[in-house]
Design a protein around this motif. Structure first.
Motif, PDB file in Angstrom:
ATOM      1  N   ALA A  36       4.283  13.988  -5.287  1.00 23.13           N
ATOM      2  CA  ALA A  36       5.551  13.854  -5.695  1.00 23.13           C
ATOM      3  C   ALA A  36       6.372  15.466  -5.374  1.00 23.13           C
ATOM      4  N   VAL A  37       5.513  16.313  -6.159  1.00 25.63           N
ATOM      5  CA  VAL A  37       5.942  17.758  -6.054  1.00 25.63           C
ATOM      6  C   VAL A  37       6.127  18.154  -4.869  1.00 25.63           C
ATOM      7  N   ALA A  38       4.964  17.934  -3.938  1.00 30.20           N
ATOM      8  CA  ALA A  38       5.059  18.306  -2.454  1.00 30.20           C
ATOM      9  C   ALA A  38       6.191  17.758  -1.637  1.00 30.20           C
ATOM     10  N   SER A  39       6.264  16.287  -2.010  1.00 33.34           N
ATOM     11  CA  SER A  39       7.369  15.588  -1.142  1.00 33.34           C
ATOM     12  C   SER A  39       8.687  16.177  -1.456  1.00 33.34           C
ATOM     13  N   PHE A  40       9.125  16.391  -2.645  1.00 30.12           N
ATOM     14  CA  PHE A  40      10.355  16.924  -3.057  1.00 30.12           C
ATOM     15  C   PHE A  40      10.432  18.347  -2.423  1.00 30.12           C
ATOM     16  N   ALA A  41       9.476  19.258  -2.776  1.00 33.49           N
ATOM     17  CA  ALA A  41       9.704  20.622  -2.093  1.00 33.49           C
ATOM     18  C   ALA A  41      10.056  20.401  -0.508  1.00 33.49           C
ATOM     19  N   LEU A  42       9.456  19.613   0.098  1.00 38.22           N
ATOM     20  CA  LEU A  42       9.541  19.477   1.551  1.00 38.22           C
ATOM     21  C   LEU A  42      10.867  18.701   1.897  1.00 38.22           C
ATOM     22  N   LYS A  43      11.386  17.908   1.179  1.00 39.76           N
ATOM     23  CA  LYS A  43      12.810  17.387   1.196  1.00 39.76           C
ATOM     24  C   LYS A  43      13.764  18.342   0.834  1.00 39.76           C
ATOM     25  N   LEU A  44      13.710  19.408   0.193  1.00 39.84           N
ATOM     26  CA  LEU A  44      14.587  20.489  -0.309  1.00 39.84           C
ATOM     27  C   LEU A  44      14.797  21.215   1.117  1.00 39.84           C
ATOM     28  N   ALA A  45      13.720  21.511   1.688  1.00 39.55           N
ATOM     29  CA  ALA A  45      13.366  22.288   3.067  1.00 39.55           C
ATOM     30  C   ALA A  45      14.102  21.710   4.138  1.00 39.55           C
ATOM     31  N   GLY A  46      14.311  20.301   3.958  1.00 44.16           N
ATOM     32  CA  GLY A  46      14.828  19.682   5.173  1.00 44.16           C
ATOM     33  C   GLY A  46      13.728  19.152   6.194  1.00 44.16           C
ATOM     34  N   LYS A  47      12.753  18.907   5.499  1.00 45.67           N
ATOM     35  CA  LYS A  47      11.616  18.321   6.431  1.00 45.67           C
ATOM     36  C   LYS A  47      11.297  17.001   5.975  1.00 45.67           C
ATOM     37  N   ALA A  48      12.355  15.945   6.403  1.00 45.40           N
ATOM     38  CA  ALA A  48      12.586  14.914   5.888  1.00 45.40           C
ATOM     39  C   ALA A  48      11.344  13.889   6.283  1.00 45.40           C
ATOM     40  N   GLU A  49      10.719  13.951   7.474  1.00 45.55           N
ATOM     41  CA  GLU A  49       9.708  12.977   7.935  1.00 45.55           C
ATOM     42  C   GLU A  49       8.681  13.093   7.180  1.00 45.55           C
ATOM     43  N   LEU A  50       7.936  14.372   6.838  1.00 47.07           N
ATOM     44  CA  LEU A  50       6.829  14.606   6.023  1.00 47.07           C
ATOM     45  C   LEU A  50       7.136  13.992   4.575  1.00 47.07           C
ATOM     46  N   ALA A  51       8.287  14.532   4.284  1.00 47.83           N
ATOM     47  CA  ALA A  51       8.632  14.013   2.507  1.00 47.83           C
ATOM     48  C   ALA A  51       8.786  12.671   2.505  1.00 47.83           C
ATOM     49  N   GLU A  52       9.175  11.814   3.559  1.00 43.22           N
ATOM     50  CA  GLU A  52       9.307  10.452   3.312  1.00 43.22           C
ATOM     51  C   GLU A  52       7.854   9.794   3.448  1.00 43.22           C
ATOM     52  N   ARG A  53       7.005  10.584   4.163  1.00 42.40           N
ATOM     53  CA  ARG A  53       5.397   9.819   4.240  1.00 42.40           C
ATOM     54  C   ARG A  53       4.991   9.831   2.831  1.00 42.40           C
ATOM     55  N   GLY A  54       5.204  11.055   2.094  1.00 39.08           N
ATOM     56  CA  GLY A  54       4.822  11.049   0.867  1.00 39.08           C
ATOM     57  C   GLY A  54       5.393  10.315  -0.268  1.00 39.08           C
ATOM     58  N   CYS A  55       6.682  10.069   0.018  1.00 37.14           N
ATOM     59  CA  CYS A  55       7.207   8.998  -0.879  1.00 37.14           C
ATOM     60  C   CYS A  55       6.764   7.587  -0.644  1.00 37.14           C
ATOM     61  N   GLN A  56       6.395   7.060   0.734  1.00 38.19           N
ATOM     62  CA  GLN A  56       5.916   5.853   0.941  1.00 38.19           C
ATOM     63  C   GLN A  56       4.552   5.706   0.344  1.00 38.19           C
ATOM     64  N   TRP A  57       3.769   6.975   0.275  1.00 45.16           N
ATOM     65  CA  TRP A  57       2.656   6.843  -0.514  1.00 45.16           C
ATOM     66  C   TRP A  57       2.698   6.613  -2.036  1.00 45.16           C
TER      67      TRP A  57
END
Length: 540
Positions: A36-57
């Motif tokens: 959750a923490v890693a995905s949210f940080a990547l989302k704030l950084a604009g790295k949407a694809e990787l953040a979305e994979r984390g959210c799917q997990w």
């Protein structure tokens, strides 16, 4: 023969995990909180694809009650569920009530409460009033490290990156009356943060801490700063194929040292040489840039972001005594341990004297482990050095005497049991202390005798009716190896040495549960080996 047959299978499996560079790596369970923490940080950084994979997990690993636990095998808890809901942009309730609950839940220790509040704020769950988040005194980071213990910091010793980054985001969004003073120190603390960041970019090689630092710096307007970008690269490099993150990259040094002890007599000369060379390479020979620990200790991982600590240093020293190495190396490690020892005689994890907050206080299992390290090297040390070691052991025993509970057990610091009403794991703690006590001569260390007798009485009384201990293979294997009782149950639980189900008995920073794939295998090999030896002696 049944025990020996199972031992052969388990031992073969453990040996197969030895990597060419002389170490075991292990595998930590994936963590909902870390993801959750890693995905949210990547989302704030604009790295949407990787953040979305984390959210799917996260979506696919939700418990039946709708919440999340620390590991996939853990029951839902407040913190993991809250941060997962933030990452998934789900409803979290009234902002003021939420802030009050978080602060009350963690009490005076701000190590985790303020990062959680910060993520809640950055995800829009606390409205827009940053005054709901306590201001961490990031400016104190400019003081020489030797003064940290006297500054009454609201976080534990390992959390300096969070103190700086999260203090900065609060300051940038809600300047206090000390704004002019703090403004003048922003560049200095950012430079400190850059200096203590490891080459990998991951603080402590941990996704949660690195993610909190990254999101805070982004939220404070420092998204392009080299520290932020390095944290993001670390998160990108450590994501698993399924989109999740563990709480740390690995516990390689720890599981390697434990494996060596379990496989005593079973390693070839070539394997021993490779492992010894690896452990020698991972000993810190310079002052640690993060904690400023003196040279001589070992951290939990082979990566540079690990921090020297008492448990891993003791484990490495015991393994190296078995593998063989220069006495000077051991002297440096033992001196490091003895200088870490607290006034109460107990051994803390990282820093001497930081006794007020969790994970910085003395604890029985680490104290016992340090005693075992001293005893392992006793015959190799000169009279004066042994005198210092003996004094350290005596002080450690005094501490263990005070910490033994009325029922005869001891509690560990870094391990627990989710099935226990208080999440305590007296089986692990008591076994680790008894392992040290049985190595002491009662005529030389008379205090050990009574402690040992009471400890064994409790351990034997704690055996379950079915022959197991606790609620896991790990606890059962540890107790079987020490007592010789319950081996049939251990064989049943492991499918005669072929099946090793890892349970979340480990506790990471801020009490995050994790399982380590190698724990049940390592502990079982060691237990079965002892039982097989006892059976051979009995047959003779």
């Amino acid at each position: 023969m049944e025990t020996q047959h199972a031992l052969n299978k388990a031992r073969e499996r453990l040996l197969a995990g030895l990597l060419p560079d002389g170490r075991w790596e292990g595998e930590l369970s994936s963590s909902a909180l870390a993801t959750a923490v890693a995905s949210f940080a990547l989302k704030l950084a604009g790295k949407a694809e990787l953040a979305e994979r984390g959210c799917q997990w996260l979506e696919s690993h939700r418990n039946e009650d709708g919440g999340w636990g620390d590991s996939p095998e853990s029951p839902s808890n407040f913190t993991a569920t809250l941060l997962c809901r933030c990452a998934l942009d789900m409803e979290t309730g009234d902002p003021q009530k939420l802030a009050d609950e978080i602060l009350h839940f963690y009490g005076e220790d701000r190590t985790f409460s303020v990062p959680i509040l910060t993520m809640c704020m950055l995800s829009g769950k606390l409205g827009g009033d940053w005054s709901a988040i306590p201001q961490l005194p990031f400016e104190l980071a400019v003081f020489p490290h030797k003064f940290y213990r006297f500054l009454n910091l609201p976080v534990v010793s390992y959390a300096l990156p969070a103190l700086i980054a999260i203090g900065l985001v609060r300051h940038q969004n809600k300047p206090s009356r000390w704004a002019f003073y703090r403004n003048g120190l922003v560049n200095r603390v950012l430079e400190i943060l850059r200096r203590i960041q490891p080459e990998s970019g991951g603080f402590l090689e941990a996704a949660p801490l690195s993610g909190f630092v990254a999101m805070s710096l982004i939220g404070g307007g420092f998204g392009d700063h080299p520290v932020t970008q390095a944290c993001l690269r670390f998160l990108e490099n450590t994501v698993r194929d399924d989109g999740s993150w563990p709480i740390d990259v690995n516990l390689s040094t720890w599981v390697t040292s434990l494996s060596v002890r379990a496989l005593e007599g079973d390693l070839s000369d070539e394997q021993q040489n490779a492992i010894r060379d690896h452990l020698l390479k991972t000993q810190w020979t310079v002052e640690h840039p993060f904690t400023h620990a003196e040279p001589g200790g070992w951290g939990w991982t082979n990566e540079q972001g690990g921090v020297p600590d008492a448990d891993d240093t003791a484990a490495a020293l015991i393994a190296l005594r078995q593998l063989g190495c220069e006495t000077k190396v051991a002297e440096n490690g033992l001196m490091w341990l003895m200088e870490l020892q607290n006034r109460d005689g107990g051994m803390p994890t990282f820093c001497q004297g930081w006794g007020k907050l969790p994970f910085d206080r003395s604890c029985p299992d680490l104290t016992a482990h340090a005693i075992r390290a001293c005893m392992a090297w006793r015959g190799k040390m000169d009279f004066n050095f042994w005198a210092a070691m003996e004094d350290s052991i005596q002080r450690g025993l005094q501490y263990l005497e005070k910490q033994q509970r009325p029922d005869g057990s001891w509690l560990p610091l870094w391990f627990g049991n989710q099935s226990n009403p208080k999440n305590e794991n007296p089986v692990y703690g008591t076994v680790r202390v008894l392992e040290a006590l049985v190595e002491l001569d009662e005529s030389e260390f008379p205090r050990a005798g009574n402690l040992k007798r009471r400890g064994f009485q409790w351990l034997e009384s704690a055996q379950n009716p079915d022959g197991s201990w606790g609620s896991s293979v790990e606890e059962t294997a540890l107790a079987v190896g020490l007592t010789g009782k319950g081996v049939d149950k251990l064989l049943e639980m492991t499918g005669d040495g072929t099946r090793f189900l890892a349970s979340p008995i480990g506790l990471y920073f801020a009490s995050l549960w994790y399982s380590e794939k190698l724990y049940p295998l390592i502990f079982t090999v060691k237990a079965l080996k002892r039982c097989a030896t006892r059976q051979e002696l009995g047959d003779e």
